[in-house]
Design a protein around this motif. Structure first.
Motif, short mmCIF file in Angstrom:
data_model
loop_
_atom_site.label_atom_id
_atom_site.label_comp_id
_atom_site.label_asym_id
_atom_site.label_seq_id
_atom_site.Cartn_x
_atom_site.Cartn_y
_atom_site.Cartn_z
N SER A 178 5.19 -2.87 22.13
CA SER A 178 4.42 -2.99 21.51
C SER A 178 2.75 -3.38 21.84
O SER A 178 2.42 -4.05 21.32
N ASP A 179 2.85 -2.56 23.72
CA ASP A 179 1.52 -3.41 23.92
C ASP A 179 0.65 -2.60 22.96
O ASP A 179 0.62 -1.04 23.25
N GLY A 180 -1.25 -2.78 22.94
CA GLY A 180 -1.84 -2.32 22.10
C GLY A 180 -1.75 -2.34 21.24
O GLY A 180 -2.33 -1.49 20.19
N LYS A 181 -0.48 -2.80 20.54
CA LYS A 181 -0.31 -2.37 18.38
C LYS A 181 -0.33 -3.21 18.13
O LYS A 181 0.26 -4.88 18.43
N VAL A 182 -0.88 -3.48 16.76
CA VAL A 182 -0.81 -4.18 15.85
C VAL A 182 0.27 -3.69 14.85
O VAL A 182 -0.08 -2.90 14.47
N ILE A 183 1.21 -4.64 14.85
CA ILE A 183 2.82 -4.36 14.06
C ILE A 183 2.84 -5.33 12.36
O ILE A 183 2.52 -6.05 12.79
N HIS A 184 2.48 -4.11 11.61
CA HIS A 184 2.64 -4.58 10.00
C HIS A 184 3.76 -4.36 9.69
O HIS A 184 4.41 -4.12 9.37
N ILE A 185 4.21 -6.21 8.84
CA ILE A 185 5.72 -6.61 9.02
C ILE A 185 5.69 -5.75 7.72
O ILE A 185 6.47 -5.63 7.37
N HIS A 186 4.84 -5.96 6.79
CA HIS A 186 5.10 -4.75 5.43
C HIS A 186 4.37 -4.03 4.56
O HIS A 186 3.91 -3.71 3.64
N GLY A 187 3.88 -3.12 6.24
CA GLY A 187 3.15 -2.25 5.89
C GLY A 187 1.73 -1.65 5.81
O GLY A 187 1.24 -3.33 5.98
N ILE A 188 1.29 -0.58 6.04
CA ILE A 188 -0.26 -0.61 5.89
C ILE A 188 -0.79 -0.32 4.39
O ILE A 188 0.14 0.21 3.73
N TYR A 189 -2.07 -1.03 4.07
CA TYR A 189 -2.90 0.06 2.28
C TYR A 189 -2.35 1.34 2.61
O TYR A 189 -2.38 1.84 1.04
N THR A 190 -2.82 1.95 3.62
CA THR A 190 -2.54 3.61 3.34
C THR A 190 -0.71 4.60 3.10
O THR A 190 -0.48 5.32 2.82
N ASP A 191 0.00 3.73 3.65
CA ASP A 191 1.31 4.01 3.07
C ASP A 191 1.59 4.15 1.56
O ASP A 191 0.88 3.09 1.21
N SER A 192 2.37 4.84 1.66
CA SER A 192 2.34 5.24 -0.04
C SER A 192 4.37 6.02 0.78
O SER A 192 4.90 6.07 1.33
N GLY A 193 4.77 6.07 -0.90
CA GLY A 193 6.44 6.60 -1.40
C GLY A 193 7.13 5.73 -1.07
O GLY A 193 6.66 4.48 -0.48
N ASP A 194 7.59 5.47 -1.36
CA ASP A 194 9.26 4.75 -1.98
C ASP A 194 9.91 3.79 -0.70
O ASP A 194 9.60 2.33 -0.34
N GLU A 195 9.88 4.77 0.64
CA GLU A 195 10.76 4.24 1.39
C GLU A 195 9.80 3.69 3.12
O GLU A 195 9.68 2.76 3.13
#
Length: 258
Positions: A218-235
């Motif tokens: 996880s070093d140097g990362k921001v982990i988005h628990i509910h996803g990121i707004y640019t994500d698309s698609g059902d999964e």
């Protein structure tokens, strides 16, 4: 400095509840925080407050849904009038910030969009268009953004957020012009190649990541628990509505993974 800056923010939250603050031993709280940081036992979990420290356009969950209603009305102006938008806003105000109610309201607006002609436009699901418009307007425009991210990184702990935006990742750290990387929960879980390159990282029976390896991962990362707004698609889409929260197996798997 980082620890006491965080403590001051925490103290502000505690004093918001006058009944609770009387039971808080502030000296012990300070001592516990320092001890946890020294022992690397801290995970940063950031919400909309962090985004609002960086951008004037950042919003709370309630503000986001109100603006979502405005965007929806503008997108469907031929079939929705401003009275519809005002009614949605009134319902949001009466919800008193209840998460279940707010996610249900998001679902109502999502259904309106998905059942419209917009549902066949482009690759992005219709109900994600308002959110994308809103988050694309967010810019780093508040002083101290670099110092905030520098302090956050100096904590050297995993960073999680419930935010959909990538404001944290847009800020240089002020030292090496390095930026944090944005990872959705689905992406973070899918780096099997990295797992395989680290002997002993996972338990074959329970797929449990060791604490040391998890921090490396996880070093140097921001982990988005509910996803990121640019994500698309059902999964891989970000989680917004009550139905999506209920059916989001990936988030459940991710929480078990943690």
């Amino acid at each position: 400095k980082v620890i006491f800056s965080l403590y001051n923010k925490l103290r502000f939250v505690l004093t918001a509840d006058t009944n609770h603050v009387q039971t808080v031993d502030r000296n012990k709280l300070e001592s516990d925080l320092i001890s946890k940081f020294k022992n690397n036992e801290v995970i940063a979990i950031l919400g909309s407050g962090a985004a609002m420290m960086l951008s004037k356009q950042a919003m709370t969950w309630t503000q986001l849904l109100k603006q979502y209603a405005v965007e929806t009305q503008q997108l469907l102006s031929t079939s929705l009038n401003t009275d519809w938008c005002n009614k949605i806003s009134d319902i949001i105000d009466r919800s008193n910030g209840d998460a279940n109610t707010l996610s249900e309201i998001a679902g109502i607006m999502a259904n309106v969009l998905n059942e419209s002609d917009l549902s066949t436009v482009g690759t992005l699901e219709a109900h994600r268009i308002p959110s994308q418009r809103l988050f694309e307007r967010c810019r780093i425009d508040k002083p101290g953004a670099s110092e905030f991210v520098k302090a956050l990184r100096s904590m050297r702990c995993p960073i999680f957020t419930t935010n959909y935006d990538t404001l944290l990742e847009q800020v240089d750290d002020g030292i090496n012009s390095n930026r944090l990387e944005a990872y959705s929960h689905t992406t973070f879980m899918s780096i099997e190649e990295e797992y395989n390159n680290w002997p002993g990282l996972l338990s074959d029976s329970n797929r449990i990541v060791s604490e040391e390896s998890f921090k490396r991962l996880s070093d140097g990362k921001v982990i988005h628990i509910h996803g990121i707004y640019t994500d698309s698609g059902d999964e891989n889409g970000f989680t917004l509505t009550a139905e999506e929260y209920a059916n989001d197996r990936t988030t459940s798997e991710f929480l078990r993974f943690l």
